[in-house]
Design an enzyme around this catalytic site. Structure first.
Site, PDB file in Angstrom:
ATOM      1  N   GLN A  99       0.854  -1.187   0.000  1.00  0.00           N
ATOM      2  CA  GLN A  99       0.000   0.000   0.000  1.00  0.00           C
ATOM      3  C   GLN A  99       0.891   1.238   0.000  1.00  0.00           C
ATOM      4  O   GLN A  99       1.653   1.462   0.942  1.00  0.00           O
ATOM      5  CB  GLN A  99      -0.929   0.045   1.210  1.00  0.00           C
ATOM      6  CG  GLN A  99      -1.928   1.191   1.091  1.00  0.00           C
ATOM      7  CD  GLN A  99      -2.711   1.445   2.363  1.00  0.00           C
ATOM      8  OE1 GLN A  99      -2.138   1.878   3.363  1.00  0.00           O
ATOM      9  NE2 GLN A  99      -4.003   1.197   2.331  1.00  0.00           N
ATOM     10  N   TYR A 189      -5.636  11.422   3.404  1.00  0.00           N
ATOM     11  CA  TYR A 189      -4.261  11.587   2.934  1.00  0.00           C
ATOM     12  C   TYR A 189      -4.261  12.217   1.541  1.00  0.00           C
ATOM     13  O   TYR A 189      -5.287  12.680   1.062  1.00  0.00           O
ATOM     14  CB  TYR A 189      -3.526  10.252   3.010  1.00  0.00           C
ATOM     15  CG  TYR A 189      -3.546   9.686   4.408  1.00  0.00           C
ATOM     16  CD1 TYR A 189      -3.103  10.452   5.491  1.00  0.00           C
ATOM     17  CD2 TYR A 189      -4.048   8.413   4.676  1.00  0.00           C
ATOM     18  CE1 TYR A 189      -3.147   9.956   6.786  1.00  0.00           C
ATOM     19  CE2 TYR A 189      -4.091   7.907   5.972  1.00  0.00           C
ATOM     20  CZ  TYR A 189      -3.648   8.689   7.023  1.00  0.00           C
ATOM     21  OH  TYR A 189      -3.707   8.218   8.312  1.00  0.00           O
ATOM     22  N   GLY A 335     -10.254  -5.762   8.452  1.00  0.00           N
ATOM     23  CA  GLY A 335      -9.134  -5.035   9.005  1.00  0.00           C
ATOM     24  C   GLY A 335      -8.816  -5.429  10.424  1.00  0.00           C
ATOM     25  O   GLY A 335      -8.023  -6.326  10.682  1.00  0.00           O
TER      26      GLY A 335
END
Length: 383
Positions: A99, A189, A335
């Site tokens: 990632q 982000y 997750g």
């Protein structure tokens, strides 16, 4: 007996995955001075019953991260460290994507790594993110935006320089042996900042209307596919929230419908849709959640025609079966439960509960702690 949907094999890009349960990126900050370690290798190898592991966010350049000791991939030592981890994952029979992560205005100028970088904190526009409070997770550790307001960033003069950094990071990931890469387009982000009209007030080709605000992320995806072909995933969070991003509903629908439709054209490996989750929703004004809450799957899944559609955020195995059966997803990412259950898919197959209690204070490593605690020491299911 028919195999349940989440346990079937699936073709994603060039790879046949052994099940439809991926491990989402989970920042654990066990990389001292940004370099991957053997402890990190142990952590990832433990979790290779996942069909696809997405690495924790990997910094493409030195930045003042929210979490100290987040890993990077900008020099030969990084590449060697990741090569060791990737080899272990492959030997154990799983696939791993890198990632690729660029924070920009979410970086802090006083963080040690940012000071070492010797450059300002950049952003699409000179607009600071506000520090907020998590609306539901009181014990969240290591997230400075809970405590501080970030200093006003400097507007990046030429976004093409950052597109080039993403491409170089992809080349480094390829050298390290990663199967593919995932673009971190969520979390407030950099890609998320360019998409969002609240953080992007540019008047050039990179800002203004939906097409221009989408152009940065689309150019990054194009650069990544030049390295990996169809081996590129994209993680998106249309609802915003974390990182002080989020737009009015109609603008959100227009922006992400366009971006997803355009991103799907190069035939990406997958697009991961992050649903609304209260744990990722922050209050920047008391009692006012930041996220634009809406049904992400219903709003955008139909636009994904070439890539595989993954759904993430609070997806249980049972709901995953239903989503796949109803063609609302091709696969799922889980997750947080991967943090505490390294044998997660085996537990699903064997009907074992997810019963390891999380050590919240060890989610992020402390400076003086045994970093294996709360990381590689969660026990497998008992039989």
């Amino acid at each position: 007996m028919a195999t349940r949907p989440i346990l079937r094999t699936i073709q994603v890009g060039a790879h046949t995955l052994k099940n439809c349960v991926g491990m989402a990126a989970l920042t654990r900050n066990r990389a001292p001075s940004t370099y991957p370690t053997d402890l990190m290798k142990e952590y990832y190898v433990q979790r290779t019953n996942a069909a696809l592991i997405v690495s924790e966010g990997i910094l493409i350049t030195r930045q003042g991260t929210e979490w100290p000791n987040a890993p990077g991939i900008w020099d030969e030592k990084h590449i060697a460290g990741w090569k060791n981890i990737v080899a272990g994952v492959h030997e154990a029979g799983s696939k791993i994507y890198a990632q690729l992560w660029h924070l920009r205005r979410a970086a802090h100028p006083d963080a040690p790594e940012q000071k070492l970088a010797g450059v300002p904190v950049y952003a699409p526009s000179a607009i600071a993110a506000r520090g907020g409070k998590s609306s539901s997770l009181e014990n969240r550790a290591g997230v400075p935006v809970d405590e501080i307001d970030l200093s006003k960033p400097t507007a990046v003069e030429d976004p093409w320089t950052i597109v080039a950094q993403f491409k170089q990071a992809a080349l480094n990931a390829k050298q390290a042996g990663f199967d593919e890469v995932e673009l971190h387009g969520a979390g407030g982000y950099l890609v998320n900042q360019f998409l969002d009209s609240g953080s992007n007030k540019r008047t050039d080709q990179w800002g203004g209307n939906v097409e221009n605000r989408s152009s940065f992320g689309l150019e990054v995806l194009k650069a990544l596919t030049e390295v990996f072909g169809r081996g590129v995933g994209a993680k998106l969070v249309p609802g915003g929230g974390f990182g002080d991003v989020g737009m009015p509903l109609q603008e959100t629908l227009e922006t992400y419908s366009y971006f997803i439709s355009e991103a799907d054209k190069p035939n990406l490996a997958y697009i991961c849709l992050m649903r609304y989750g209260p744990k990722m929703d922050f209050e920047y004004e008391a009692g006012v959640p930041r996220a634009t809450k809406h049904d992400v799957v219903a709003s955008y899944r139909h636009l994904i025609k070439n890539a595989k559609a993954f759904v993430n955020v609070d997806v249980t195995p049972e709901e995953g079966d239903q989503l796949i059966s109803e063609s609302k997803a091709d696969a799922i990412f889980i997750g947080f439960d991967w943090v505490t259950h390294s044998d997660l898919v085996k537990r699903i197959k064997d009907g074992k509960p997810f019963d390891n209690a999380p050590a919240f204070h060890l989610l992020q490593a402390g400076q003086d702690e045994d970093w294996s605690k709360g990381y590689t020491d969660y026990p497998p299911a008992s039989y």
